[in-house]
Design an enzyme around this catalytic site. Structure first.
Site, mmCIF file in Angstrom:
data_model
loop_
_atom_site.group_PDB
_atom_site.id
_atom_site.type_symbol
_atom_site.label_atom_id
_atom_site.label_comp_id
_atom_site.label_asym_id
_atom_site.label_seq_id
_atom_site.Cartn_x
_atom_site.Cartn_y
_atom_site.Cartn_z
ATOM 1 N N GLU A 19 30.618 52.496 73.121
ATOM 2 C CA GLU A 19 30.674 53.633 74.028
ATOM 3 C C GLU A 19 31.084 53.308 75.463
ATOM 4 O O GLU A 19 31.785 54.109 76.096
ATOM 5 C CB GLU A 19 29.301 54.320 74.057
ATOM 6 C CG GLU A 19 28.905 54.892 72.720
ATOM 7 C CD GLU A 19 27.471 55.388 72.728
ATOM 8 O OE1 GLU A 19 27.260 56.602 72.807
ATOM 9 O OE2 GLU A 19 26.565 54.550 72.658
ATOM 10 N N ARG A 50 20.058 60.591 78.197
ATOM 11 C CA ARG A 50 21.022 59.552 78.575
ATOM 12 C C ARG A 50 21.776 59.963 79.842
ATOM 13 O O ARG A 50 22.069 59.130 80.699
ATOM 14 C CB ARG A 50 21.977 59.226 77.430
ATOM 15 C CG ARG A 50 22.847 58.016 77.710
ATOM 16 C CD ARG A 50 23.530 57.482 76.484
ATOM 17 N NE ARG A 50 22.689 56.615 75.673
ATOM 18 C CZ ARG A 50 22.532 55.301 75.858
ATOM 19 N NH1 ARG A 50 23.169 54.676 76.840
ATOM 20 N NH2 ARG A 50 21.757 54.581 75.081
ATOM 21 N N GLU A 71 26.640 61.979 63.177
ATOM 22 C CA GLU A 71 25.307 61.380 63.354
ATOM 23 C C GLU A 71 24.234 62.325 62.816
ATOM 24 O O GLU A 71 23.370 61.911 62.057
ATOM 25 C CB GLU A 71 25.066 61.068 64.833
ATOM 26 C CG GLU A 71 23.713 60.437 65.086
ATOM 27 C CD GLU A 71 23.523 59.927 66.501
ATOM 28 O OE1 GLU A 71 24.522 59.775 67.224
ATOM 29 O OE2 GLU A 71 22.366 59.691 66.887
#
Ligand SMILES: Cc1cc2nc3c(=O)[nH]c(=O)nc-3n(C[C@H](O)[C@H](O)[C@H](O)COP(=O)(O)OP(=O)(O)OC[C@H]3O[C@@H](n4cnc5c(N)ncnc54)[C@H](O)[C@@H]3O)c2cc1C
Ligand code: FES
Ligand code: FES
Length: 1358
Positions: free
Chosen positions: A1290, A909, A831
Site C-alpha cells: 500500500e 487508519r 476483502e
C-alpha cells in the site's frame, strides 16, 4: 436466395463446423464455455479492457493477402467468424511444449502480476508481430491502447516488450566492438531509443548514462540476452482451406437463435431487398455499438443483417473531389488509406484527412478500430461520435441506397434529426461516404477532449473548417461542428453565418467566442454534467483553431498579405499532443552472493505463476470446468436508493426457459443478517432497500444468458423514502454509523495562539473503483452430507467467506470449506465484499442441491460492491513564518454508504495518517463515518490513509502559498526526524524519510528542473509545467490488533518436495513467490522443490484477510516458524549424515517415524495502542517513500501529460526487488488514476452512472510518466520483519499525489498568468474538468456556471 446454416471457422488450427449458432453468442463465451479455452478472459464485456483479445486471420481476396487483426472476443458475434481462423493464447505456446517469445518476455520481465490481463496483452502484441516482426516502440505502445492492466503500472510490460522493438534510428554499429544501440536498447529496456551517436566524443554517449549506477545498485531485473529470439517462420500457418475459393459463394448465411436471426447476404441487391423487407433490422459490422446496446442496455434487435462481405460496401477509391469509402470499411482500414494519401498528396489537399487521422489516434483501441465500421459510427448517430463532427464540418457526401433507389446527401446540420436519429429512411442503408480533399487557402482541424487520452469517448469534440477568399484572410466559408454539446452532433450555424466576410484576426476571435458562447448553450442539468467545462471547451477549441489557422496563413501567404502576428508564448496552444519516448530506470540493491546457492531471498525472481499466466494456463475462479448439473445465478438488485419494497413479482421471470428458481430473503436457511463488524447488512434485502444495487433476490437458471434474461424480468415495486446521498447531507441529518472518534495531542488552543498565521480550508476527495480485472466470482458445490459446502471464491478473505456462508446456511463453520487458487486482483475490493455474492450463491446451491456459479458482470460488480470511501477534510492549521507547523485542527468525514462494512477501520487508519510524514506538535482530529444510501464502501489499497495524507498535503500547499517559500523547503522542515513521536505518541525508530527525500531530490535533479520548469512557463502561455515532491510514511500492521496473526502449514513429502500453505491469498502481489523464497532460504532447498497449491480454510484456519500490506510479514514469519520446527526435527538426521542430501534426511526421518508436517504461527509483538490514553504502539514499523513528479497541462482543455516521476522507496532489505518494484509502480499508477483520472459519478438520487471501462477510466499504458525512475532505498534493513524486509503493497500508492500537486503547481502558474495569485482549492481527482475550470481566463469567464440551488444537476459529488 440459397441459404446456408453452417458456420465454418478454425480455432488454433482446428477446423470447426457449427450449425444452429445463436446470433447472441459471442466468440468469448464460445471459447470459454464450449471449447474450454479459458485463457481468454472476460474483464468487462464491453470492449474496454482487452482481456478477451484474440487474433482473427482471414484471407482478403481483393488484396490477395492474409490479414491478422486483434479482436475483442467479448463483442465479436460467433456468427461473424465464417471462414476465419481464430488464434487464442493457448494456440501460440504453452509451458509444456514451448513458450512463444511474447509469453516468455512478458513473464520473465515481470510484466504479469495477477495475470488476468496478460493473455490479452500477449495476443495484442503477438498479432502486431505477425504483421510486423520488427516494430518500433511507438507501434508496440499503440497496439496496447485497448489493453488495461490494473496491477503492474505497465512499465514492466513495456520494458519486456521493448525487446522486440527496433530503435527508430539505428546507430549501425552492429557487429562492431562498441555494439549496436539495438542491443543496448533492449538491455536498457525503455532506455534511449535514438542513440545520440556521441560515443567516444567528449560529451559521452547516452548509453553510458544508463550504465552509471550507484555502487551496489543494479538496474537488471531480468536478462534480455537469455530470451528466445522471435522467429516468424515458426508461427502456425493460416489454414490452407481458407485460401481456396468457397465452394458455394452465393449462399446466404442464416442463423436463427431464441430471440435473434442473423442474415449475412452476399450481394448488395439481396441486402437491399432484406432491408426493404425488414426496415427495423440492424446492420452489424463491428457490433461495437449493437453488441453494447444488446448486452448493456438490454435492447433486442430480432433481425441482424451482416453486410461485411458485400463488395460495394468494402472498397475505397480516389475521385476528383475526395476519397470514397464503402460504409462497411473498418476504421483501421480507413486510417491506413488516409495515411497513405497524406504521405503521397500535396499537404494542402489533405487537411481533412489529417484531422481524421488525429481523431482516429484516440478512437477506442485497435481491437475496436479493427472491426468497427465508418458506417456504424455515422449511423449510430451518437452525440459524442468522434468522426461525425469532422464529416459534418467538412461536408462529406453520403450515398444512401434502398431497393431500386440511390441518393447522395451532404452531411450537414439537417442530417441528424434527434438523439441517435438521422434523416436516413428505415429501408435505406448507408452505402458509402466521400471524404473531401481540401483546396489551397482552406484549413481544417479536429479536437477532442476526453477524461483519458487513450481509448476514451469524448467529453466534447469538434471539426472546424475555414476557407478564405483567394489572396486574403477574409472568411469565405466556415464550418464548425461539435459533439458533446447536444443530443446529436451540432453545427454552429449562427456563428458560422455571422463570421462570413470577417478578417481572421483578434476581433473576429472575440466575436466568434461570444457567438459560440451564445449559440452552444447547455442546460445546467444537461446529461453528462460538466456544463461549464463543456461550454468552455467549445471556445477553447475555437481559440486553438484560430491560432493554428493564423500560423498556417502566415506560413502559406506570408508574401501575399499581412497576417496577424501570434505572440510567441501563444504558439503553445497550437501544438497537438505528442508522445515522448518512454524511458525508465529501476534500481535495487544487489545482494552479495550468499554461502548457500539456494538462497534466493533478495533476488529478482519472476512471479512463480507468470508463465502459466502468460500462456493462459493459470486457473481463476470462473475458469474452473463446469460441474455436472451446474446452474448459473444472476442477481436482482434495487433500482432505488431508499425505499420500502411494496411487491416482488417473479412470475414472468419464472417463465423464461431454463429457470430453476427465484430466491429472496425467505430462502435463507440461517441468518439473513450479516456484516463484518456490525450485523447491519442483509444477504437479501428484507422489506427495505437502502441503496441502488442492494441485492433483493437471485434467479437461478441453466445458463448465464437465461439467468440474466430472467433477472431482468423480475418486477419490483417500491414506496420511495427520502435518501441521504452525500457527506454534506449526512452531516446535515447527523446520519453517522457510529459516534465520532477523536485523537488529541498537545495543546491545540495554545498552538494556535503561538502560530504566526492560521489558515482554514477544506478538501473533497472522490471515491475510487477497485476495477480488479477479474470481477467477483463464486462457485458453490453442495457436498450432499451434513450440510457440507465447498466454495471457490475470488476473495482476499477465505475465512470471512467461510464464516458468513456458515452463518447464512445455519451450519457450523466446520462444514464450509473456502478455496482460493489465485485471484485476478483485489486491492481491498475482495476483502469483505466478496461475501456479498458468495453467501447468495451458497444459499442457491443449498436450495437447489446443485453446484451454482456466478461471475458478476462488470457493471453489476461496480454497482453492488462499493469502492474507496469519498472523504471530506475540514482543517484549520497554524504555522510559523518559516512554514513550521504548530497546530492542526482537523475534521474528517467519509462516505461509508448503507452499511458500516469496515469503514470504521478505514477511518481509523485515516486518523492515524493525517500527518502524512510531518511532525505536528499540537493536533486534534475528529472523524465521522457517514451513513448514506450508497452502496457500502470498503477497503481499498491504502485504506483511508491516502485520503488523509492528501488532505495533509493540501494544507501543506496552503502553508507554502501563504509563506511564499519554496515548497520543498517548507516540507523538509516539517519532516519527522529520528526519535520523534507522532501525535499518537508512538516513538519513531529508523526514520528513513529524510534519506528518501534527499535521495529523491538528487535523483530527480529537482533544483535544476525547477529552473527549467520556470523557464518553460515563462515561454508558454497556454501550456504550463508543474513540479512537486511528496513524502509518505505508512504504518504497518492491521489497526485491529487481533488481526495481526498468521498461520502456515508445511508438509514435506518423502521425495523431498514441499507443499507450503499459508493464510495469504495470491492476488498478483507476488505473495506466494516471496513465501516460497522465504521457505527456500529457511529450509535451504531450491525454490523448485516447493509448491503452493492454494489457500483454503481447511488447511490453515482462522486467517486474517490478505490486506494491510502485512501478508508477507505475517505469513512469512509463520512459515519461518513451521520451517524451524521441521529443521529441529531433521537436525539429528543431518548430524548423523552430514554429507547427506535433503532427500536422504527426509527419508531417514520418515523411516524413523518423525512427523514431516508442521504448523507455524506468528503474532506481531508489542502492538498496544490505547485509544483512551492516545498512547502505545499502533504500528509495528513504518514504511517511507518520496516521489517527485513533473507534468504539463494544457490550460485551454484541462488535458495533462505526465512527463517524469522519480521515486525512492524504502522497502527494507527487499525479499524480491522485482516484485517490490512491481508493487511500487503498480501502486503508484493506481494512485495516479485515483488522483487524476478516476471519477465515480452519481445522480442526485444515488444512481452510479460509471459502471464500466467506457465511463470509468483507469490509467492505460499511455498514462505512465514518459520517464519513470524507481529506486529502492539502499542500506535500510528492517529488524521488525521477515529477513529484514518491509511491507510494500500500500505505501507507494500515495506517492502519486506528487502528480496531483505537480498539476496544482502548474495550475497556480496559469492562474498567475491570468493575474490571480494566492492559494486555491483543487479537489481530487484533478480531472480535465477541474484543471480547466481552475485555470481561470477570459474564455471561462464567458461561460459562467448557473447559480447553485436554481437547478438539479445531472451528477453530484457524494
Ligand atoms: C470500447 C469502445 C470504444 C469506443 N470508442 C469510441 C470512440 O473513441 N469514438 C467514437 O466515436 N466511438 C467509439 N465507440 C463507438 C463505436 O465503436 C463506433 O461508433 C463504431 O464506429 C461503430 O461501428 P460498428 O461497425 O461496430 O457498428 P455496429 O455496432 O455494427 O452498428 C452500429 C449501428 O449502425 C448501423 N449501421 C451500421 N452500418 C450501417 C449502414 N451501412 N447503413 C445503415 N446503418 C448502418 C447499425 O444498424 C447499428 O444501429 C466505441 C465503442 C466501444 C465498444
Ligand atoms: S472483456 Fe472484452 S474488452 Fe473487456
Ligand atoms: S497483471 Fe494486469 S491486471 Fe493484474
Amino acid at each position: 436466395m440459397k441459404e446456408s446454416h453452417e458456420l465454418v471457422f478454425f480455432v488454433n488450427g482446428r477446423k470447426i463446423v457449427e450449425k444452429n449458432v445463436d446470433p447472441e453468442l459471442t466468440l468469448l463465451t464460445y471459447l470459454r464455455r464450449t471449447l474450454g479455452l479459458t485463457g481468454t478472459k472476460l474483464g468487462c464485456g464491453e470492449g474496454g479492457c482487452g482481456s478477451c483479445t484474440v487474433m482473427v486471420s482471414k484471407y482478403n481476396r481483393l488484396e490477395k493477402k492474409i490479414m491478422h487483426i486483434t479482436v475483442n472476443a467479448c463483442l465479436a458475434p460467433l456468427c461473424s467468424l465464417h471462414r476465419t481462423a481464430v488464434t487464442t493464447v493457448e494456440g501460440i505456446g504453452s509451458s509444456t511444449t514451448q513458450l512463444h517469445p511474447v509469453q516468455e518476455r512478458i513473464a520473465k520481465s515481470h510484466g504479469s502480476q495477477c495475470g488476468f490481463c496478460t493473455p490479452g496483452i500477449v495476443m495484442s502484441v503477438y498479432t502486431l508481430l505477425r504483421n510486423n516482426p520488427d516494430p518500433t516502440m511507438a507501434e508496440i505502445e499503440d497496439t496496447l491502447q485497448g489493453n488495461l492492466c490494473r496491477c503492474t503500472g505497465y512499465r514492466a510490460i513495456l520494458e519486456g516488450l521493448s525487446t522486440f522493438a527496433k530503435p527508430s534510428k539505428c546507430c549501425v554499429q552492429s557487429g562492431k566492438q562498441t555494439g549496436c544501440c539495438k542491443e543496448q536498447f533492449a538491455a536498457n529496456h525503455l532506455g534511449p531509443s535514438n542513440c545520440c551517436g556521441q560515443e567516444g566524443t567528449e560529451n559521452g554517449c547516452c548509453k553510458g548514462q544508463f550504465g552509471a549506477n550507484p555502487p551496489g545498485m543494479s538496474p537488471r531485473l531480468f536478462e534480455p540476452s537469455a530470451f528466445k529470439p522471435l522467429d516468424p517462420t515458426q508461427e502456425p500457418i493460416f489454414p490452407p482451406e481458407l485460401l481456396l475459393p468457397q465452394k458455394s459463394p452465393q449462399d446466404t448465411l442464416v442463423f436463427k437463435g431464441e430471440r435473434v436471426t442473423w442474415i449475412q447476404p452476399t450481394t448488395l441487391k439481396e441486402l437491399l431487398v432484406l432491408k426493404g423487407r425488414h426496415p427495423e433490422a440492424r446492420l452489424v459490422v463491428g457490433n461495437t455499438e449493437v453488441g453494447i446496446e444488446m448486452r448493456m442496455k438490454n435492447m433486442l434487435y430480432p433481425i441482424i443483417l451482416a453486410p461485411a462481405h458485400i463488395p460495394e460496401m468494402n472498397f475505397s477509391c480516389h475521385n476528383d473531389t475526395g476519397i470514397l469509402f464503402g460504409a462497411a470499411c473498418t476504421l483501421s482500414y480507413i486510417g491506413s488509406v488516409l495515411k497513405q494519401a497524406v504521405d503521397q498528396l500535396p499537404s494542402y489537399k489533405t487537411e481533412v484527412f489529417k484531422a481524421i487521422l488525429e481523431q482516429l489516434r484516440w478512437f477506442a483501441g485497435q481491437q475496436v478500430r479493427n472491426v468497427a465500421a465508418v458506417g456504424g459510427n455515422i449511423m449510430t448517430a451518437s452525440p459524442i461520435s468522434d468522426l461525425n463532427p469532422v464529416f459534418m464540418a467538412s461536408g462529406c457526401l453520403l450515398t444512401l441506397s434502398s431497393e431500386g433507389c440511390k441518393r447522395i446527401v451532404r452531411m450537414d446540420q439537417d442530417f441528424f434529426t434527434g438523439y441517435r436519429k438521422t434523416m436516413v429512411k428505415p429501408q435505406e442503408i448507408l452505402l458509402s461516404i466521400e471524404i473531401p480533399y481540401t483546396k489551397k487557402g482552406e484549413y481544417f482541424s479536429a479536437y477532442k477532449q476526453a477524461q483519458r487520452r487513450d481509448d476514451d469517448i469524448a467529453i466534447v469534440n469538434c471539426g472546424m473548417r475555414v476557407a478564405f477568399k483567394e489572396g486574403t484572410d477574409i472568411v469565405e466559408e466556415l464550418g464548425l461542428s461539435y459533439g458533446g454539446m447536444a443530443v446529436n452532433t451540432v453545427f454552429a450555424k449562427q456563428t458560422c453565418k455571422q463570421l462570413l466576410g470577417k478578417k481572421w484576426n483578434r476581433s473576429m476571435l472575440q466575436e466568434a467566442c461570444s457567438l459560440l458562447a451564445d449559440e452552444l448553450t447547455l442546460s445546467p442539468s444537461a446529461p453528462g454534467g460538466m456544463v461549464q467545462f463543456r461550454r468552455t471547451l467549445t471556445l477553447s477549441f475555437f481559440f486553438k483553431f484560430y491560432l493554428t489557422v493564423l500560423q498556417k496563413l502566415g506560413q502559406d501567404f506570408k508574401n501575399d498579405f499581412q497576417v496577424e502576428a501570434i505572440p510567441p508564448d501563444y504558439l503553445s496552444a497550437t501544438e497537438l499532443f505528442h508522445k515522448d519516448q518512454p524511458s525508465a530506470v529501476q534500481l535495487f540493491q544487489e545482494v552479495p552472493p550468499g554461502e548457500c546457492p539456494t538462497d534466493v531471498v533478495g533476488q529478482p525472481l519472476a512471479h512463480l505463476s507468470s508463465i502459466q499466466q502468460a500462456t493462459g494456463e493459470a486457473i481463476y475462479c470462473d475458469d474452473l470446468p463446469r460441474f455436472e448439473n451446474e446452474l448459473y445465478l444472476a442477481l436482482v438488485t434495487s433500482t432505488e436508493a431508499h425505499a420500502k419494497i411494496s411487491s416482488i413479482d417473479a412470475s414472468e421471470a419464472l417463465k423464461v426457459a431454463g429457470v430453476t428458481c427465484f430466491l429472496t430473503a425467505k430462502d435463507v436457511p440461517g441468518s439473513n443478517q450479516t456484516g463484518p463488524i456490525f450485523m447491519d447488512e442483509t444477504v437479501f434485502a428484507d422489506g427495505v432497500v437502502t441503496c441502488v444495487g442492494h441485492v433483493i433476490g437471485a434467479i437461478v437458471a441453466d445458463t448465464e444468458a437465461h439467468a440474466q434474461t430472467a433477472a431482468r424480468a423480475v418486477n419490483i415495486t417500491y414506496e420511495k423514502l427520502k435518501p441521504i446521498i452525500t457527506i454534506e447531507e449526512a452531516i446535515t441529518h447527523k446520519s453517522f454509523h457510529m459516534p465520532e472518534k477523536k485523537i488529541e495531542n498537545g495543546n491545540i488552543d495554545l498552538g494556535f495562539a503561538q502560530s504566526d498565521d492560521i489558515i482554514e480550508g477544506e478538501m473533497y476527495i472522490g471515491g475510487q473503483e477497485h476495477f480488479y480485472l477479474e470481477t467477483q466470482c463464486t462457485v458453490a458445490i453442495p457436498r450432499g452430507e451434513d450440510g457440507e459446502m465447498e466454495i471457490f471464491v475470488s476473495t482476499q478473505n477465505p475465512t470471512q467467506i467461510q464464516t458468513f456462508v456458515a452463518l447464512a446456511l445455519g451450519v457450523p463453520a466446520n462444514r464450509v470449506v473456502c478455496r482460493v487458487k489465485r485471484i485476478g486482483g483485489g486491492f481491498g475490493g475482495k476483502e469483505t465484499r466478496s461475501s456479498l455474492l458468495s453467501t447468495v450463491v451458497a444459499v442457491a446451491a443449498h436450495k437447489t442441491k446443485r453446484p451454482v456459479r456466478c461471475s458478476l458482470k462488470r457493471d453489476e460488480d461496480m454497482l453492488v460492491t462499493g469502492g474507496r470511501n469519498p472523504f471530506l477534510g475540514r482543517y484549520k492549521v497554524g504555522f510559523q513564518k518559516n512554514g513550521k507547523i504548530v497546530a492542526l485542527d482537523l475534521k474528517l468525514y467519509c462516505n461509508a454508504g448503507n452499511s458500516l462494512d469496515i469503514s470504521s477501520a478505514v477511518m481509523s487508519r485515516a486518523l492515524f495518517h493525517m500527518d502524512n510524514a510531518y511532525k505536528i506538535p499540537n493536533a486534534r482530529v475528529i472523524s465521522y463515518v457517514c451513513k448514506t444510501n450508497l452502496t457500502s464502501n470498503t477497503a481499498f489499497r491504502g485504506f483511508g490513509a491516502p485520503q488523509a495524507m492528501l488532505i495533509a498535503e493540501c494544507w501543506m500547499s496552503d502553508i507554502v502559498a501563504k509563506c511564499g517559500l519554496p515548497s520543498e523547503q517548507v516540507q523538509r522542515l516539517n519532516l519527522y526526524q529520528e526519535g520523534d513521536t507522532t501525535y499518537t505518541n508512538q516513538k519513531l525508530e529508523a526514520v528513513n524519510i529524510t534519506k528518501c527525500w534527499d535521495e529523491c531530490l538528487e535523483n530527480s535533479s529537482f533544483h535544476n528542473r525547477r529552473k527549467a520548469v520556470d523557464d518553460f512557463n515563462r515561454q508558454h502561455r497556454w501550456k504550463k509545467r508543474g513540479l512537486a515532491i511528496i513524502p509518505t510514511k505508512f504504518g504497518i500492521s492491521f489497526n485491529a490488533t487481533f488481526l495481526n496473526q498468521a498461520g502456515a502449514l508445511v508438509h514435506i513429502y518423502t521425495d523431498g518436495s514441499v507443499l507450503l500453505t499459508h493464510g495469504g491469498v495470491e492476488m498478483g502481489q507476488g505473495l506466494h513467490t516471496k513465501m516460497v523464497q522465504t521457505a527456500s532460504k529457511a529450509l535451504g532447498i531450491p525454490v523448485s522443490q516447493i509448491h503452493i497449491s492454494e489457500t483454503s480454510t481447511n488447511t490453515v484456519p482462522n486467517t486474517s484477510p490478505t490486506a494491510a500490506s502485512v501478508s508477507s510479514d505475517l505469513n512469512g514469519m509463520a512459515i519461518l516458524n513451521a520451517c524451524q520446527t521441521l529443521l529441529e526435527r531433521l537436525e539429528p538426521f543431518k548430524v548423523a549424515n552430514p554429507k547427506g542430501t535433503w532427500k536422504d534426511w527426509i527419508s531417514a526421518a520418515y523411516m524413523d517415524r518423525v512427523s514431516l508436517s508442521a504448523a507455524g504461527f506468528y503474532r506481531t509483538p508489542d502492538l498496544n495502542y490505547d485509544w483512551d490514553k492516545n498512547e502505545g504502539r499502533a504500528y509495528n514499523y513504518y514504511s517511507y517513500g518520496v516521489a517527485c513528479s513533473e507534468v504539463e497541462i494544457d490550460c485551454l482543455t484541462g488535458d495533462h501529460k505526465n512527463l517524469r516521476t522519480d521515486i525512492v522507496m524504502d522497502v527494507g532489505s527487499s525479499l524480491n526487488p522485482a516484485v517490490d518494484i512491481g508493487q511500487v509502480e503498480g501502486g503508484f499508477m493506481q494512485g495516479l488514476g485515483y488522483f487524476t483520472l478516476e471519477e465515480l459519478r452519481y445522480s442526485p438520487g444515488g444512481v452510479l452512472y460509471t459502471r464500466g471501462p467506457g465511463a470509468y477510466k483507469i490509467p492505460s499504458a499511455g498514462d505512465i510518466p514518459a520517464q519513470l525512475n524507481v529506486s529502492l532505498l539502499r542500506e535500510s534493513p528492517n529488524r521488525k520483519a521477515i529477513y529484514s524486509s518491509k511491507a510494500v503493497g500500500e505505501p507507494p500508492l500515495f506517492l502519486a499525489a506528487s502528480v496531483f500537486f505537480a498539476i496544482k503547481d502548474a495550475i497556480g502558474t496559469a492562474r498567475a498568468a491570468a493575474g490571480k495569485t494566492g492559494r486555491f482549492c483543487l479537489n481530487s481527482p484533478a480531472t480535465p474538468e477541474r484543471i480547466r475550470t481552475a485555470c481561470i481566463d477570459e474564455l471561462i469567464g464567458m461561460c459562467p456556471p448557473a447559480e447553485p440551488g436554481t437547478f438539479t444537476p445531472w451528477n453530484i459529488e457524494v
